[in-house]
Design a protein around this motif. Structure first.
Motif, PDB file in Angstrom:
ATOM      1  N   MET A   1       0.814  -1.214   0.000  1.00 60.39           N
ATOM      2  CA  MET A   1       0.000   0.000   0.000  1.00 60.39           C
ATOM      3  C   MET A   1       0.854   1.273   0.000  1.00 60.39           C
ATOM      4  N   LEU A   2       2.125   1.154   0.315  1.00 62.83           N
ATOM      5  CA  LEU A   2       3.004   2.311   0.408  1.00 62.83           C
ATOM      6  C   LEU A   2       3.065   3.131  -0.885  1.00 62.83           C
ATOM      7  N   PRO A   3       3.222   2.538  -2.069  1.00 61.75           N
ATOM      8  CA  PRO A   3       3.236   3.350  -3.294  1.00 61.75           C
ATOM      9  C   PRO A   3       1.918   4.106  -3.523  1.00 61.75           C
ATOM     10  N   LEU A   4       0.802   3.487  -3.179  1.00 56.95           N
ATOM     11  CA  LEU A   4      -0.499   4.134  -3.335  1.00 56.95           C
ATOM     12  C   LEU A   4      -0.617   5.343  -2.412  1.00 56.95           C
ATOM     13  N   VAL A   5      -0.175   5.198  -1.176  1.00 56.58           N
ATOM     14  CA  VAL A   5      -0.208   6.303  -0.214  1.00 56.58           C
ATOM     15  C   VAL A   5       0.716   7.422  -0.676  1.00 56.58           C
ATOM     16  N   LEU A   6       1.893   7.088  -1.167  1.00 52.95           N
ATOM     17  CA  LEU A   6       2.818   8.106  -1.668  1.00 52.95           C
ATOM     18  C   LEU A   6       2.246   8.859  -2.868  1.00 52.95           C
ATOM     19  N   MET A   7       1.528   8.145  -3.729  1.00 49.08           N
ATOM     20  CA  MET A   7       0.900   8.795  -4.876  1.00 49.08           C
ATOM     21  C   MET A   7      -0.136   9.818  -4.434  1.00 49.08           C
ATOM     22  N   PHE A   8      -0.936   9.496  -3.428  1.00 56.15           N
ATOM     23  CA  PHE A   8      -1.926  10.442  -2.916  1.00 56.15           C
ATOM     24  C   PHE A   8      -1.277  11.661  -2.267  1.00 56.15           C
ATOM     25  N   VAL A   9      -0.175  11.453  -1.567  1.00 58.53           N
ATOM     26  CA  VAL A   9       0.539  12.569  -0.942  1.00 58.53           C
ATOM     27  C   VAL A   9       1.097  13.505  -2.016  1.00 58.53           C
ATOM     28  N   VAL A  10       1.707  12.947  -3.043  1.00 54.06           N
ATOM     29  CA  VAL A  10       2.243  13.757  -4.133  1.00 54.06           C
ATOM     30  C   VAL A  10       1.105  14.483  -4.855  1.00 54.06           C
ATOM     31  N   LEU A  11      -0.001  13.807  -5.107  1.00 53.30           N
ATOM     32  CA  LEU A  11      -1.154  14.413  -5.758  1.00 53.30           C
ATOM     33  C   LEU A  11      -1.661  15.604  -4.950  1.00 53.30           C
ATOM     34  N   TYR A  12      -1.697  15.482  -3.651  1.00 52.22           N
ATOM     35  CA  TYR A  12      -2.167  16.573  -2.792  1.00 52.22           C
ATOM     36  C   TYR A  12      -1.271  17.798  -2.939  1.00 52.22           C
ATOM     37  N   PHE A  13       0.041  17.607  -2.858  1.00 55.07           N
ATOM     38  CA  PHE A  13       0.950  18.739  -2.894  1.00 55.07           C
ATOM     39  C   PHE A  13       1.136  19.331  -4.291  1.00 55.07           C
ATOM     40  N   VAL A  14       0.908  18.550  -5.335  1.00 54.90           N
ATOM     41  CA  VAL A  14       1.114  19.031  -6.692  1.00 54.90           C
ATOM     42  C   VAL A  14      -0.156  19.623  -7.299  1.00 54.90           C
ATOM     43  N   MET A  15      -1.317  19.081  -6.980  1.00 54.50           N
ATOM     44  CA  MET A  15      -2.546  19.520  -7.636  1.00 54.50           C
ATOM     45  C   MET A  15      -3.563  20.161  -6.695  1.00 54.50           C
ATOM     46  N   ILE A  16      -3.882  19.528  -5.615  1.00 57.33           N
ATOM     47  CA  ILE A  16      -4.991  19.976  -4.769  1.00 57.33           C
ATOM     48  C   ILE A  16      -4.633  21.235  -3.986  1.00 57.33           C
ATOM     49  N   ARG A  17      -3.492  21.268  -3.370  1.00 56.53           N
ATOM     50  CA  ARG A  17      -3.107  22.403  -2.533  1.00 56.53           C
ATOM     51  C   ARG A  17      -2.953  23.705  -3.339  1.00 56.53           C
ATOM     52  N   PRO A  18      -2.293  23.700  -4.508  1.00 57.51           N
ATOM     53  CA  PRO A  18      -2.226  24.944  -5.295  1.00 57.51           C
ATOM     54  C   PRO A  18      -3.603  25.436  -5.769  1.00 57.51           C
ATOM     55  N   GLN A  19      -4.500  24.506  -6.109  1.00 56.07           N
ATOM     56  CA  GLN A  19      -5.842  24.893  -6.538  1.00 56.07           C
ATOM     57  C   GLN A  19      -6.598  25.563  -5.391  1.00 56.07           C
ATOM     58  N   MET A  20      -6.462  25.046  -4.194  1.00 52.37           N
ATOM     59  CA  MET A  20      -7.113  25.653  -3.036  1.00 52.37           C
ATOM     60  C   MET A  20      -6.551  27.055  -2.780  1.00 52.37           C
ATOM     61  N   LYS A  21      -5.264  27.247  -2.990  1.00 55.82           N
ATOM     62  CA  LYS A  21      -4.641  28.553  -2.805  1.00 55.82           C
ATOM     63  C   LYS A  21      -5.181  29.556  -3.829  1.00 55.82           C
TER      64      LYS A  21
END
Length: 91
Positions: free
Chosen positions: A8-28
């Motif tokens: 499950m580690l690669p899946l969790v890492l993918m979600f973390v990267v997705l958050y910092f690359v896509m979701i967080r800038p959009q919220m800003k």
């Protein structure tokens, strides 16, 4: 147990990267846009999402009165404002 966690580690890492690359800038960007819309004042020169340029003449709760030319005024939703221009940009 450990094998399932390492699987499950690669899946969790993918979600973390997705958050910092896509979701967080959009919220800003959304937060900055909301602050810009809340700071609108009468006399500001703006650009709408449809590409219209004009001067704010009236402000309501969700509606902005926009003067496109002398004697031509339209009403639009506050969310349609995309940019506030510097004073004197529109001649």
């Amino acid at each position: 147990m450990m094998a399932s966690l390492t699987g499950m580690l690669p899946l969790v890492l993918m979600f973390v990267v997705l958050y910092f690359v896509m979701i967080r800038p959009q919220m800003k960007r959304q937060k900055e846009h909301r602050a810009m819309i809340d700071a609108l004042a009468k006399g500001d020169e703006i650009v709408t999402s449809g590409g219209l340029l004009g001067k704010v003449t009236r402000l309501g709760d969700g509606i902005v009165g926009l003067e496109l030319a002398s004697g031509v005024e339209v009403q639009l939703q506050r969310s349609a404002v995309t940019q506030v221009l510097p004073k004197g940009s529109i001649k």
